[in-house]
Every structure is written in C-alpha cells, then in structure tokens.
Design a protein around this motif. Structure first.
Motif, PDB file in Angstrom:
ATOM      1  N   LEU A 112       0.831  -1.259   0.010  1.00 39.79           N
ATOM      2  CA  LEU A 112       0.114  -0.049   0.005  1.00 39.79           C
ATOM      3  C   LEU A 112       1.006   1.283  -0.226  1.00 39.79           C
ATOM      4  O   LEU A 112       0.554   2.184  -0.983  1.00 39.79           O
ATOM      5  N   PHE A 113       1.971   1.198   0.894  1.00 36.36           N
ATOM      6  CA  PHE A 113       2.798   2.597   0.948  1.00 36.36           C
ATOM      7  C   PHE A 113       3.292   2.701  -0.542  1.00 36.36           C
ATOM      8  O   PHE A 113       3.810   3.836  -0.889  1.00 36.36           O
ATOM      9  N   THR A 114       3.767   1.708  -1.162  1.00 35.74           N
ATOM     10  CA  THR A 114       4.432   1.735  -2.456  1.00 35.74           C
ATOM     11  C   THR A 114       3.687   2.278  -3.505  1.00 35.74           C
ATOM     12  O   THR A 114       4.093   3.143  -4.313  1.00 35.74           O
ATOM     13  N   ARG A 115       2.457   1.916  -3.544  1.00 31.92           N
ATOM     14  CA  ARG A 115       1.170   2.329  -4.363  1.00 31.92           C
ATOM     15  C   ARG A 115       0.920   3.705  -4.276  1.00 31.92           C
ATOM     16  O   ARG A 115       0.866   4.583  -5.157  1.00 31.92           O
ATOM     17  N   ARG A 116       1.131   4.208  -2.968  1.00 32.73           N
ATOM     18  CA  ARG A 116       0.691   5.850  -2.622  1.00 32.73           C
ATOM     19  C   ARG A 116       1.839   6.601  -2.626  1.00 32.73           C
ATOM     20  O   ARG A 116       1.972   7.418  -2.201  1.00 32.73           O
ATOM     21  N   GLY A 117       3.118   6.052  -2.994  1.00 30.84           N
ATOM     22  CA  GLY A 117       4.388   6.845  -2.927  1.00 30.84           C
ATOM     23  C   GLY A 117       5.020   7.229  -1.480  1.00 30.84           C
ATOM     24  O   GLY A 117       5.658   8.116  -1.390  1.00 30.84           O
ATOM     25  N   LEU A 118       4.716   6.359  -0.650  1.00 30.07           N
ATOM     26  CA  LEU A 118       5.282   6.360   0.866  1.00 30.07           C
ATOM     27  C   LEU A 118       6.286   5.880   0.902  1.00 30.07           C
ATOM     28  O   LEU A 118       7.331   6.103   1.468  1.00 30.07           O
ATOM     29  N   CYS A 119       6.807   4.753  -0.035  1.00 29.18           N
ATOM     30  CA  CYS A 119       8.037   4.034   0.018  1.00 29.18           C
ATOM     31  C   CYS A 119       8.301   3.706  -1.103  1.00 29.18           C
ATOM     32  O   CYS A 119       7.354   3.753  -2.177  1.00 29.18           O
ATOM     33  N   ARG A 120       9.444   2.917  -1.724  1.00 24.96           N
ATOM     34  CA  ARG A 120       9.855   2.540  -3.080  1.00 24.96           C
ATOM     35  C   ARG A 120      10.149   1.170  -2.444  1.00 24.96           C
ATOM     36  O   ARG A 120      10.935   0.751  -1.787  1.00 24.96           O
ATOM     37  N   ARG A 121       9.752   0.125  -3.774  1.00 26.31           N
ATOM     38  CA  ARG A 121       9.964  -0.986  -3.798  1.00 26.31           C
ATOM     39  C   ARG A 121      11.475  -1.422  -4.513  1.00 26.31           C
ATOM     40  O   ARG A 121      11.489  -0.899  -5.719  1.00 26.31           O
ATOM     41  N   ILE A 122      12.244  -1.955  -4.049  1.00 17.70           N
ATOM     42  CA  ILE A 122      13.677  -2.169  -4.638  1.00 17.70           C
ATOM     43  C   ILE A 122      13.482  -3.699  -5.167  1.00 17.70           C
ATOM     44  O   ILE A 122      13.583  -4.650  -4.373  1.00 17.70           O
ATOM     45  N   SER A 123      13.573  -4.059  -6.327  1.00 16.71           N
ATOM     46  CA  SER A 123      13.423  -5.354  -6.876  1.00 16.71           C
ATOM     47  C   SER A 123      14.873  -5.855  -6.771  1.00 16.71           C
ATOM     48  O   SER A 123      15.894  -5.478  -7.100  1.00 16.71           O
ATOM     49  N   PRO A 124      14.906  -7.248  -6.103  1.00 15.43           N
ATOM     50  CA  PRO A 124      16.428  -7.907  -5.824  1.00 15.43           C
ATOM     51  C   PRO A 124      16.687  -8.186  -7.329  1.00 15.43           C
ATOM     52  O   PRO A 124      16.474  -9.519  -7.366  1.00 15.43           O
ATOM     53  N   ALA A 125      17.435  -7.451  -8.045  1.00 20.91           N
ATOM     54  CA  ALA A 125      18.001  -8.179  -9.193  1.00 20.91           C
ATOM     55  C   ALA A 125      19.136  -8.875  -8.935  1.00 20.91           C
ATOM     56  O   ALA A 125      19.554  -9.876  -9.779  1.00 20.91           O
ATOM     57  N   HIS A 126      19.895  -8.809  -7.906  1.00 24.13           N
ATOM     58  CA  HIS A 126      21.191  -9.312  -7.409  1.00 24.13           C
ATOM     59  C   HIS A 126      21.213  -9.651  -6.065  1.00 24.13           C
ATOM     60  O   HIS A 126      20.248  -9.253  -5.350  1.00 24.13           O
ATOM     61  N   GLY A 127      22.383 -10.725  -5.904  1.00 25.77           N
ATOM     62  CA  GLY A 127      22.294 -10.966  -4.250  1.00 25.77           C
ATOM     63  C   GLY A 127      21.388 -12.280  -4.000  1.00 25.77           C
ATOM     64  O   GLY A 127      20.568 -12.561  -4.869  1.00 25.77           O
ATOM     65  N   PRO A 128      21.630 -12.912  -2.769  1.00 23.53           N
ATOM     66  CA  PRO A 128      20.909 -13.974  -2.381  1.00 23.53           C
ATOM     67  C   PRO A 128      19.533 -13.611  -2.453  1.00 23.53           C
ATOM     68  O   PRO A 128      18.698 -14.595  -2.459  1.00 23.53           O
ATOM     69  N   ASP A 129      18.779 -12.542  -2.348  1.00 22.41           N
ATOM     70  CA  ASP A 129      17.485 -12.162  -2.318  1.00 22.41           C
ATOM     71  C   ASP A 129      16.756 -12.617  -3.741  1.00 22.41           C
ATOM     72  O   ASP A 129      15.510 -12.906  -3.718  1.00 22.41           O
ATOM     73  N   ARG A 130      17.540 -12.700  -4.861  1.00 23.81           N
ATOM     74  CA  ARG A 130      16.821 -12.960  -6.037  1.00 23.81           C
ATOM     75  C   ARG A 130      16.347 -14.525  -5.816  1.00 23.81           C
ATOM     76  O   ARG A 130      15.160 -14.628  -6.433  1.00 23.81           O
ATOM     77  N   ARG A 131      17.048 -15.448  -5.174  1.00 22.19           N
ATOM     78  CA  ARG A 131      16.300 -16.613  -4.920  1.00 22.19           C
ATOM     79  C   ARG A 131      14.870 -16.601  -4.371  1.00 22.19           C
ATOM     80  O   ARG A 131      13.857 -17.464  -4.611  1.00 22.19           O
TER      81      ARG A 131
END
Ligand SMILES: [Zn+2]
Length: 148
Positions: free
Chosen positions: A64-83
């Motif tokens: 919800l915060f991301t949709r309303r511009g209160l925060c930003r989602r960072i897509s994990p393109a790299h690193g262990p989070d990708r899995r």
C-alpha cells in the motif's frame, strides 16, 4: 534511513492513506532502517513489539505504501534475495542510487556520487529509450553491484 515526518497523519492523509497505529509502527520502523529491509526483516522488528502484527499485514502495508508513494520497492535483481524473490523497501523516495553488496545488502550511495552519475547521462537518452522500447521513463534507478 529517513527521519519520520512529525505529523504522520497528515503525511499519510495527503497520499490517501488512512492513519492507523500499525501503519505508523511499520512506517517508523522502515524509516529507522538503513539497510532497506525485506518485509520479513521488517516484520522481525515490529512483530516483537506488537503480537497482533502478522507478516501478511507488514507485506500488504508495504505494498500500500509503495502504491501511494510513501515508500519505494527495490526489486532484488542481484544477491541472495533473488532466490526468495524478497523485494526490499525504502522509505526514502527521493532520487538516490544504491550499492548492492555480494551478500545482498542494499546501502545508499552518497548523494553527491549519485548526482554525478545522473549528470553524465548522454543528452537525449531518455527520448531514445522511448523511441526504441516504447517506454516513457519516469525515473532512473542506478545500482552498483559488488564484485563477487
Ligand atoms: Zn535507498
């Protein structure tokens, strides 16, 4: 890391987000994190203080915060989070670049370095991107990935 706005009800309200104590808790915890946490990591911080909080609540609140511009989602393109597919979140929505470490942490690049990189984008490159991909660029995200 970001300072929590003093009047959070208004800060939420002008972005169409109704204030609740849980939303304030989640937003304040996100602001206090320098490491751009995943929903799971943030849940580990707020869940210990609020037994009624669930991971699903943290996740849906961050979306919800991301949709309303209160925060930003960072897509994990790299690193262990990708899995795990675990997106990371950033309460600082101003333009800034990130450094991704080999172990998957995300840290902010000092502002002056980020500005210097953006200042050196070739003139007309955004229009060229639009012409060749059909995508109108809204913002540019730069990641510096640690060598493994
Ligand atoms: Zn950041």
């Amino acid at each position: 890391m970001m300072r929590v706005p003093e009047d959070l009800r208004t800060y939420f309200g002008i972005r169409g987000v109704r204030w609740t104590r849980r939303r304030e808790e989640i937003f304040a915890a996100l602001c206090a994190c320098a490491e751009h946490p995943t929903a799971e990591e943030l849940f580990q911080k707020v869940g210990v203080r609020d037994e009624g909080m669930s991971l699903a609540t943290v996740y849906s609140t961050l979306e919800l915060f991301t949709r309303r511009g209160l925060c930003r989602r960072i897509s994990p393109a790299h690193g262990p989070d990708r899995r795990s597919g675990g997106a990371r979140y950033d309460a600082d929505t101003t333009e800034h670049a990130h450094v991704v470490t080999a172990d998957g942490r995300v840290i902010d690049l000092p502002d002056d370095l980020g500005r210097e990189v953006l200042a050196h984008l070739p003139a007309g490159v955004l229009e060229a991107v639009r012409a060749r991909t059909g995508v109108r660029v809204g913002r540019i995200s730069i990641e510096f990935i640690e060598e493994v």
